[in-house]
Design a protein around this motif. Structure first.
Motif, PDB file in Angstrom:
ATOM      1  N   ARG A  72      57.960  22.433 -29.087  1.00 15.78           N
ATOM      2  CA  ARG A  72      58.539  22.458 -27.753  1.00 15.78           C
ATOM      3  C   ARG A  72      59.857  23.263 -27.687  1.00 15.78           C
ATOM      4  N   TRP A  74      51.667  28.766 -26.114  1.00  9.93           N
ATOM      5  CA  TRP A  74      51.281  28.937 -24.699  1.00  9.93           C
ATOM      6  C   TRP A  74      50.497  30.213 -24.458  1.00  9.93           C
ATOM      7  N   ALA A  79      48.341  22.191 -23.228  1.00 12.20           N
ATOM      8  CA  ALA A  79      49.021  20.891 -23.317  1.00 12.20           C
ATOM      9  C   ALA A  79      49.866  20.523 -22.105  1.00 12.20           C
TER      10      ALA A  79
HETATM   11  S1  SF4 Z   1      52.809  25.057 -24.622  1.00 11.78           S
HETATM   12 FE1  SF4 Z   1      51.653  24.077 -26.297  1.00 11.78          FE
HETATM   13  S2  SF4 Z   1      52.504  24.886 -28.229  1.00 11.78           S
HETATM   14 FE2  SF4 Z   1      53.947  25.363 -26.567  1.00 11.78          FE
HETATM   15  S3  SF4 Z   1      55.405  23.686 -26.625  1.00 11.78           S
HETATM   16 FE3  SF4 Z   1      53.848  23.151 -25.095  1.00 11.78          FE
HETATM   17  S4  SF4 Z   1      52.364  21.975 -26.256  1.00 11.78           S
HETATM   18 FE4  SF4 Z   1      53.598  23.017 -27.767  1.00 11.78          FE
END
Ligand code: SF4
Ligand code: SF4
Length: 384
Positions: A278, A297, A303
């Motif tokens: 994060r 991402w 998520a």
């Molecule tokens: S987008 Fe996915 S990899 Fe990035 S911080 Fe959020 S949960 Fe973690």
């Protein structure tokens, strides 16, 4: 043996002085939300044994169309393992297709037409007695043309087997995303309309489209989605039901709009919030190729709109989780999955999800990040 994290140890110490079985439902559900099955069953061993001294709970576990991954996930539960958990909770696992002993009219060449060796007879007797929890793993095909014959076991469509088992069940637990909403088997394809795979109570996001509705059966259902479901989600839900911390009349208040226990699938909390990566997201630092250490991402991580406690509970005995291991979250716990997350490993901002638009959800996630990390990080993330 896997060690408990310091946070859970502290919590266990705090709760140690409390008579766990006298806890009200709300406190109990909060407690199981932060404890793993091992901490729960280990800490309250004596109380559970006393409470269940004479009360054996019968469990029938049926498999529809699936990969058996949820059973494998449960069998991978290390501490306690499945056998220990069943013993501690005084559960009589009457039937589980993949782990029951050799069954049939003929067994080792001998005619053994009795309930001990022939599960058809055993199931008939158990259905007649009633008073059992039915666990369903896997989806249920309705096709072709409403016959359910795309899955036939022992010359009986699984749809019919489910109807027989569901009628006298006290409650039903749908384990995994297939049993909950149709899952992978119900994914959009050229044959999806013919096969018509359903969840037990839901068809994708439609709460009136499940197989029970089709069969005209009204039973309380708890959904434990996940591909696979986390062993803690399954064991703690069953444990709470067996200890009567979840009573049938409580079910509507402890589940969300999609039948998931809110304690494990919090409506106001996403996997993204407790992701170990994060910090990178908040700083706008993203991996563009697999194998890196930054936020996933741009590799398609979903998520920010996956409601589950994976980031807190973690997997494999609290050792790791998808994003920690380098795999973008694919939103496996969400109704309508996998279609709502396809293509899985591509950053997408143009698909709808569960009544919300991904673009909106992404903006909400971006907004939340802005509060935490400052607008400049978000600007960098958006490439402004
Ligand atoms: S987008 Fe996915 S990899 Fe990035 S911080 Fe959020 S949960 Fe973690
Ligand atoms: S992190 Fe995402 S893909 Fe992995 S188990 Fe949790 S919800 Fe499913």
């Amino acid at each position: 043996m896997v060690e408990m994290s310091t946070g859970i140890k502290n919590l266990v110490r705090t709760l140690d002085s409390v008579d766990f079985l006298k806890m009200d439902r709300r406190t109990f559900m909060k407690a199981v939300g932060v404890m793993g099955a091992s901490a729960f069953l280990g800490t309250y061993k004596t109380e559970i044994v006393n409470a269940l001294e004479f009360a054996e709970t019968k469990l029938i576990w049926m498999h529809g169309s699936e990969c058996t991954g949820c059973s494998i996930s449960l069998l991978n539960a290390g501490n306690p393992d499945l056998v220990q958990a069943l013993q501690k909770l005084n559960v009589n696992l009457v039937f589980h297709e993949t782990i029951c002993a050799q069954q049939g009219i003929w067994n080792d060449g001998k005619l053994v037409n009795n309930a001990e060796f022939n599960s058809e007879i055993l199931l008939e007797e158990t259905y007649k007695e009633g008073n059992y929890i039915l666990v369903v793993e896997g989806s249920i095909p309705n096709g072709p043309n409403g016959t359910g014959r795309y899955l036939v076991i022992g010359n009986k469509p699984f749809k019919e087997s489910l109807a027989e088992a569901a009628k006298n069940a006290t409650a039903i637990v749908a384990v995994g995303t297939c049993a909950s909403y149709g899952g992978i088997t119900s994914a959009d394809s050229d044959v999806a309309e013919d096969t018509d795979y359903r969840g037990v109570a839901f068809s994708k996001t439609n709460k009136n489209g499940g197989m029970l509705q089709e069969l005209g059966i009204d039973k309380p259902v708890i959904n434990i989605p996940g591909c696979p479901a986390h062993p803690d989600w399954v064991l703690l839900t069953l444990g709470a039901m067996i200890l009567e911390k979840i009573k049938l009349e409580d079910i509507p208040s402890i589940v969300d709009d999609y039948g998931r226990p809110k304690v494990f699938y919090p409506p106001d909390h996403t996997v993204h919030e407790n992701c170990p990566r994060r910090g990178y997201y908040d700083r706008g630092e993203f991996d563009e190729e697999v194998g890196g250490e930054k936020c996933l991402w741009k590799l398609g991580c979903k998520a920010p709109y996956s409601h589950a406690d994976c980031g807190i509970r973690r997997w494999n005995g609290s050792v790791s989780m998808c994003t920690q291991a380098g795999g973008p979250c694919i939103a496996c716990v969400e109704p309508g999955w996998p279609d709502i997350a396809r293509p899985l490993f591509v950053e997408r901002e143009d698909v709808g999800i569960v009544g919300a638009n991904i673009d909106t959800v992404a903006k909400v996630a971006v907004g939340a990040a802005a509060v935490v990390a400052g607008v400049h990080a978000v600007r960098r993330m958006k490439g402004e």
